[in-house]
Design a protein around this motif. Sequence first.
Motif, PDB file in Angstrom:
ATOM      1  N   THR A  71      43.407  36.756  44.568  1.00  0.00           N
ATOM      2  CA  THR A  71      42.065  36.186  44.644  1.00  0.00           C
ATOM      3  C   THR A  71      41.069  37.225  44.135  1.00  0.00           C
ATOM      4  O   THR A  71      41.436  38.393  43.914  1.00  0.00           O
ATOM      5  CB  THR A  71      41.697  35.806  46.086  1.00  0.00           C
ATOM      6  OG1 THR A  71      41.578  37.014  46.869  1.00  0.00           O
ATOM      7  CG2 THR A  71      42.768  34.913  46.715  1.00  0.00           C
ATOM      8  N   LEU A  72      39.816  36.832  43.994  1.00  0.00           N
ATOM      9  CA  LEU A  72      38.786  37.795  43.601  1.00  0.00           C
ATOM     10  C   LEU A  72      38.705  38.943  44.607  1.00  0.00           C
ATOM     11  O   LEU A  72      38.503  40.100  44.235  1.00  0.00           O
ATOM     12  CB  LEU A  72      37.424  37.107  43.507  1.00  0.00           C
ATOM     13  CG  LEU A  72      37.097  36.310  42.246  1.00  0.00           C
ATOM     14  CD1 LEU A  72      35.734  35.658  42.388  1.00  0.00           C
ATOM     15  CD2 LEU A  72      37.122  37.201  41.017  1.00  0.00           C
ATOM     16  N   LEU A  73      38.869  38.617  45.873  1.00  0.00           N
ATOM     17  CA  LEU A  73      38.716  39.630  46.920  1.00  0.00           C
ATOM     18  C   LEU A  73      39.929  40.549  47.061  1.00  0.00           C
ATOM     19  O   LEU A  73      39.907  41.484  47.860  1.00  0.00           O
ATOM     20  CB  LEU A  73      38.410  38.958  48.262  1.00  0.00           C
ATOM     21  CG  LEU A  73      37.002  38.371  48.368  1.00  0.00           C
ATOM     22  CD1 LEU A  73      36.850  37.554  49.646  1.00  0.00           C
ATOM     23  CD2 LEU A  73      35.948  39.484  48.316  1.00  0.00           C
ATOM     24  N   ASP A  74      40.982  40.299  46.278  1.00  0.00           N
ATOM     25  CA  ASP A  74      42.106  41.243  46.236  1.00  0.00           C
ATOM     26  C   ASP A  74      41.801  42.423  45.318  1.00  0.00           C
ATOM     27  O   ASP A  74      42.331  43.520  45.497  1.00  0.00           O
ATOM     28  CB  ASP A  74      43.379  40.547  45.730  1.00  0.00           C
ATOM     29  CG  ASP A  74      43.975  39.614  46.761  1.00  0.00           C
ATOM     30  OD1 ASP A  74      43.885  39.914  47.961  1.00  0.00           O
ATOM     31  OD2 ASP A  74      44.531  38.563  46.357  1.00  0.00           O
ATOM     32  N   TYR A  75      40.947  42.181  44.320  1.00  0.00           N
ATOM     33  CA  TYR A  75      40.695  43.229  43.318  1.00  0.00           C
ATOM     34  C   TYR A  75      40.100  44.503  43.905  1.00  0.00           C
ATOM     35  O   TYR A  75      40.496  45.615  43.500  1.00  0.00           O
ATOM     36  CB  TYR A  75      39.795  42.687  42.204  1.00  0.00           C
ATOM     37  CG  TYR A  75      39.619  43.656  41.067  1.00  0.00           C
ATOM     38  CD1 TYR A  75      40.664  43.929  40.191  1.00  0.00           C
ATOM     39  CD2 TYR A  75      38.408  44.326  40.873  1.00  0.00           C
ATOM     40  CE1 TYR A  75      40.508  44.825  39.152  1.00  0.00           C
ATOM     41  CE2 TYR A  75      38.252  45.225  39.837  1.00  0.00           C
ATOM     42  CZ  TYR A  75      39.300  45.476  38.981  1.00  0.00           C
ATOM     43  OH  TYR A  75      39.141  46.379  37.959  1.00  0.00           O
TER      44      TYR A  75
END
Length: 239
Positions: A71-75
């Motif tokens: 997800t975006l929040l994994d980056y």
Amino acid sequence: MDKTITLKDGRTLAYTEHGDPNGEPVFFVHGNPGSRYMRHPDEQLTASLGVRVITPDRPGYGLSDFQPGRTLLDYPDDLTELADTLGIERFYVFGVSAGGPYVAATAYKLPERVIHAAIVSGPAPFDREDAMEGVSESFRIAYKSASQPAWLLRLLLNLQVWNERRNPGKVWRDVLERATEVDRDILLRPEIAEQVRAYRTETVRNGVKGWVQEARLLVSSWGFPLQAVQPHVDLWYGA
């Protein structure tokens, strides 16, 4: 020079460094298509600013391994591991175009580590009313394509890559034709053209899997409210 680290989950993360090695640490989040090769071609200019620019390949791009289900929040977790490996406690972060949402996600998730952030020509979330208002036709088509089933998007992007490899000259002419007059003047500079064409090619070194994943992430819910971002974020857009 290409550099890599091995993340805790075993993935390889590739990156480059430019500018002043003792300067202020700035993580640059590349666009799409893009890669760790995206940078200003004048190395002396970067160094003169007193910054150490660190540009990672996102998962599935260039030499960085694909990350299933991300997800975006994994980056921000990848940036945290890279910063820790490099001994960097606090840093600046900026991104261009499709890199913009990752800047917002990083500022949201790492408020204690991000000193200041900037988004250059980045999109806004698409799960809102009139999300396509004012968007050019070519980008409308691209964003709508990103909402298609993964298999269809993979087919479309593979066809695009095949066309680029078969006739790179024509593809580059198409890029210039779509550009504004100001952008075209910049892209016609040999050193700029060489740099842009290199990072576009590196995007799909290992196929379009990462590109497909990212396109779908971009047009999905980002998973966090923008108003909850604490660090200061500058927004840079051209007329």
